[in-house]
Design a protein around this motif. Sequence first.
Motif, PDB file in Angstrom:
ATOM      1  N   GLY A 197       0.765  -1.191  -0.044  1.00  0.00           N
ATOM      2  CA  GLY A 197      -0.034  -0.042   0.131  1.00  0.00           C
ATOM      3  C   GLY A 197       0.839   1.367   0.052  1.00  0.00           C
ATOM      4  N   ARG A 198       2.136   1.253   0.653  1.00  0.00           N
ATOM      5  CA  ARG A 198       3.081   2.476   0.708  1.00  0.00           C
ATOM      6  C   ARG A 198       3.347   2.972  -0.660  1.00  0.00           C
ATOM      7  N   ILE A 199       3.885   1.762  -1.289  1.00  0.00           N
ATOM      8  CA  ILE A 199       4.340   1.877  -2.592  1.00  0.00           C
ATOM      9  C   ILE A 199       3.500   2.469  -3.719  1.00  0.00           C
ATOM     10  N   THR A 200       2.182   1.770  -3.483  1.00  0.00           N
ATOM     11  CA  THR A 200       1.200   1.994  -4.432  1.00  0.00           C
ATOM     12  C   THR A 200       0.942   3.717  -4.156  1.00  0.00           C
ATOM     13  N   TRP A 201       0.926   3.918  -2.822  1.00  0.00           N
ATOM     14  CA  TRP A 201       0.355   5.413  -2.521  1.00  0.00           C
ATOM     15  C   TRP A 201       1.527   6.415  -2.978  1.00  0.00           C
ATOM     16  N   TYR A 202       2.597   5.915  -3.050  1.00  0.00           N
ATOM     17  CA  TYR A 202       3.848   6.797  -3.470  1.00  0.00           C
ATOM     18  C   TYR A 202       3.878   6.946  -4.905  1.00  0.00           C
ATOM     19  N   MET A 203       3.819   5.762  -5.608  1.00  0.00           N
ATOM     20  CA  MET A 203       3.677   5.850  -6.966  1.00  0.00           C
ATOM     21  C   MET A 203       2.513   6.741  -7.579  1.00  0.00           C
ATOM     22  N   LEU A 204       1.520   6.869  -6.967  1.00  0.00           N
ATOM     23  CA  LEU A 204       0.132   7.288  -7.423  1.00  0.00           C
ATOM     24  C   LEU A 204       0.767   8.962  -7.112  1.00  0.00           C
ATOM     25  N   GLY A 205       1.771   9.269  -6.490  1.00  0.00           N
ATOM     26  CA  GLY A 205       1.917  10.689  -6.151  1.00  0.00           C
ATOM     27  C   GLY A 205       1.596  11.343  -4.742  1.00  0.00           C
ATOM     28  N   GLY A 206       1.243  10.438  -3.773  1.00  0.00           N
ATOM     29  CA  GLY A 206       0.777  10.769  -2.457  1.00  0.00           C
ATOM     30  C   GLY A 206       2.185  11.341  -1.657  1.00  0.00           C
ATOM     31  N   LYS A 207       3.194  11.164  -2.097  1.00  0.00           N
ATOM     32  CA  LYS A 207       4.156  11.716  -1.719  1.00  0.00           C
ATOM     33  C   LYS A 207       4.919  12.410  -2.752  1.00  0.00           C
ATOM     34  N   THR A 208       5.677  13.477  -2.612  1.00  0.00           N
ATOM     35  CA  THR A 208       6.433  14.435  -3.702  1.00  0.00           C
ATOM     36  C   THR A 208       7.304  13.473  -4.495  1.00  0.00           C
ATOM     37  N   PRO A 209       7.026  13.258  -5.834  1.00  0.00           N
ATOM     38  CA  PRO A 209       7.837  12.373  -6.482  1.00  0.00           C
ATOM     39  C   PRO A 209       9.239  12.901  -6.903  1.00  0.00           C
ATOM     40  N   ILE A 210      10.222  12.157  -7.043  1.00  0.00           N
ATOM     41  CA  ILE A 210      11.434  12.424  -7.460  1.00  0.00           C
ATOM     42  C   ILE A 210      11.476  12.840  -8.989  1.00  0.00           C
ATOM     43  N   LEU A 211      12.486  13.605  -9.447  1.00  0.00           N
ATOM     44  CA  LEU A 211      12.663  13.844 -10.883  1.00  0.00           C
ATOM     45  C   LEU A 211      12.645  12.790 -11.608  1.00  0.00           C
ATOM     46  N   PRO A 212      11.619  12.382 -12.353  1.00  0.00           N
ATOM     47  CA  PRO A 212      11.471  11.030 -13.052  1.00  0.00           C
ATOM     48  C   PRO A 212      12.152  10.605 -13.957  1.00  0.00           C
ATOM     49  N   TYR A 213      13.162  11.191 -14.569  1.00  0.00           N
ATOM     50  CA  TYR A 213      14.103  10.958 -15.551  1.00  0.00           C
ATOM     51  C   TYR A 213      15.497  11.696 -15.445  1.00  0.00           C
ATOM     52  N   LEU A 214      16.192  11.049 -16.382  1.00  0.00           N
ATOM     53  CA  LEU A 214      17.619  11.738 -16.303  1.00  0.00           C
ATOM     54  C   LEU A 214      17.676  12.733 -17.498  1.00  0.00           C
ATOM     55  N   PHE A 215      18.744  13.635 -17.370  1.00  0.00           N
ATOM     56  CA  PHE A 215      18.890  14.706 -18.463  1.00  0.00           C
ATOM     57  C   PHE A 215      20.339  14.740 -18.966  1.00  0.00           C
ATOM     58  N   THR A 216      21.116  13.711 -18.346  1.00  0.00           N
ATOM     59  CA  THR A 216      22.495  13.602 -18.632  1.00  0.00           C
ATOM     60  C   THR A 216      22.796  11.807 -18.701  1.00  0.00           C
ATOM     61  N   ILE A 217      23.920  11.921 -19.337  1.00  0.00           N
ATOM     62  CA  ILE A 217      24.475  10.442 -19.219  1.00  0.00           C
ATOM     63  C   ILE A 217      24.994  10.104 -17.827  1.00  0.00           C
ATOM     64  N   HIS A 218      24.692   9.061 -17.316  1.00  0.00           N
ATOM     65  CA  HIS A 218      24.936   8.344 -15.909  1.00  0.00           C
ATOM     66  C   HIS A 218      26.586   8.261 -15.802  1.00  0.00           C
ATOM     67  N   HIS A 219      27.255   8.911 -14.965  1.00  0.00           N
ATOM     68  CA  HIS A 219      28.722   9.121 -14.542  1.00  0.00           C
ATOM     69  C   HIS A 219      28.879   7.671 -14.264  1.00  0.00           C
ATOM     70  N   VAL A 220      29.856   6.874 -14.878  1.00  0.00           N
ATOM     71  CA  VAL A 220      30.338   5.729 -14.525  1.00  0.00           C
ATOM     72  C   VAL A 220      31.930   5.890 -13.875  1.00  0.00           C
ATOM     73  N   PRO A 221      32.192   5.474 -12.473  1.00  0.00           N
ATOM     74  CA  PRO A 221      33.654   5.724 -12.261  1.00  0.00           C
ATOM     75  C   PRO A 221      34.621   4.825 -12.710  1.00  0.00           C
ATOM     76  N   LYS A 222      35.811   5.235 -12.646  1.00  0.00           N
ATOM     77  CA  LYS A 222      36.944   4.339 -13.215  1.00  0.00           C
ATOM     78  C   LYS A 222      37.070   3.038 -12.504  1.00  0.00           C
ATOM     79  N   GLY A 223      37.391   2.066 -12.781  1.00  0.00           N
ATOM     80  CA  GLY A 223      37.399   0.628 -12.210  1.00  0.00           C
ATOM     81  C   GLY A 223      36.126  -0.050 -12.351  1.00  0.00           C
ATOM     82  N   HIS A 224      34.804   0.598 -12.710  1.00  0.00           N
ATOM     83  CA  HIS A 224      33.712   0.070 -13.019  1.00  0.00           C
ATOM     84  C   HIS A 224      33.622  -0.737 -14.118  1.00  0.00           C
ATOM     85  N   TYR A 225      33.032  -1.765 -14.286  1.00  0.00           N
ATOM     86  CA  TYR A 225      33.165  -2.635 -15.514  1.00  0.00           C
ATOM     87  C   TYR A 225      32.488  -2.041 -16.682  1.00  0.00           C
ATOM     88  N   LEU A 226      31.436  -1.043 -16.496  1.00  0.00           N
ATOM     89  CA  LEU A 226      31.060  -0.241 -17.721  1.00  0.00           C
ATOM     90  C   LEU A 226      31.756   0.855 -17.945  1.00  0.00           C
TER      91      LEU A 226
END
Length: 465
Positions: free
Chosen positions: A317-346
């Motif tokens: 019920g909690r996650i459904t309420w959050y999905m519906l917008g019962g809690k202030t949603p986070i920014l729903p998408y990115l505007f840049t390319i995800h930063h991958v640190p050195k040493g990471h396999y990606l």
Amino acid sequence: MGNFLLVKIKNNSDIALSIGLAVLGVYIFYPGAMSGDSIEQWRQTITPDNILNWSPPAMVYVWIILNKITYGPQGMLIFQYLLYFLAVCGFGKLFLRKLSHRLLYIAGIGLFPPIFFLTGVIWKDVSLMVGIANALLFLFIYERTRRNIFLLLSLIFFLYGILVRHNGVVCAIPYSFYLIAMMLNKRTKFRGLLFAVSVIAITSSFYGAARFVSNYKIKEISKTHHFENAIFFWDLWGMSIEIGKNIVPPYVFNKKSKGLDVGVMKAHYNPESNTVIYLMQFITPKRFKKDFPNATFKSDFIKAILKYPRAYLTVRGRITWYMLGGKTPILPYLFTIHHVPKGHYLFPFAKDLKNSHIGTLKFSSRIATFLLHQTFLYRVWIYIALALVQTLFFIFLSDEYQRNRQFLLILVVGLFYWLPYPIISPATDFRLSNLTIFCTILTMPFFIRQLLFRLFLLQRNRKQA
């Protein structure tokens, strides 16, 4: 000749506008905003021997083909925006006769910020949205023309939407019901039975095809149902916190973590995302092998629900309420390319990926952030409520039967897509609701127009009386 060209351009200005807006989207995000998941799929695209089914691989297959046309993430970005505006322009042409109305529709729906910006992120959620939207478009064109090529295109686009996100298979229920109703004559014997059997057969076929493609000649690291088991694990983790007792099966944990303290579990629990599945310091490595999670785990999960139903309903019920917008949603998408640190396999696959138009990206991000906090555009419950209101209106209050049943299919597909999320949602991400939102806004102008017309008639009748 000049007049002929001007007339041609004017008559096709809706297509030109759609292409122009698609180019705008590509320009803003070029070569495409990418999360860590996107970069992982990019890695599989440029090293096909490493294709996995952790995420459905259909998008990778399409990306490989696009890569032969233009090497880089931008191929998928262009593909997404073109399909997005193909759907918007197509629905405009299908439902609106006046060119001026089509231009307003394409601009208003096409630039609707939550969906327009989302399309700039290379995500399978976007592929599902544009795939199913175009499937509906070509189904309606087939209904009008009865040309089999449009039915084939509809089936291909629908299958693509299902292939990139298997949970979208629920949309096959209203889609196949509409298709069968279109094919069957009203006088057909045993019509109800044929409906039921055909809907089950078509839906099962779509799901079977999705599973087949996800496992065909792939170095799989997990079963295709791993995702749902990951959600079950997260639910058990949350339920443990609710009842103050660790009820996660001990075989999930490594030797050091068996009987894990609830206080430690609470410290690592995020009620908005199933990130606990990545806590490798606690979980046995066998969880990533083909033989786990398995039927035993599912059985233990069901037993836990039956024993602690209140805890389960609280977590879900909690996650459904959050999905519906019962809690202030986070920014729903990115505007840049995800930063991958050195040493990471990606890192080797991400180090050369850079956004080209940083200033435009930042400006767009500021717009989205403002709308997020100062408006209700990112509250999913509003779109679901509007979809339900429109559905009831088109069923009971409108007289344009054929057109309205098409509106109804769009709305019901959007509602069906969201329907399972109270049970299977892995996070409160706004992007998980994108198809529902897109379906709701596609029909909104027609709902408003018909509603205003009915109110006008009602007022005129009162004056005459």
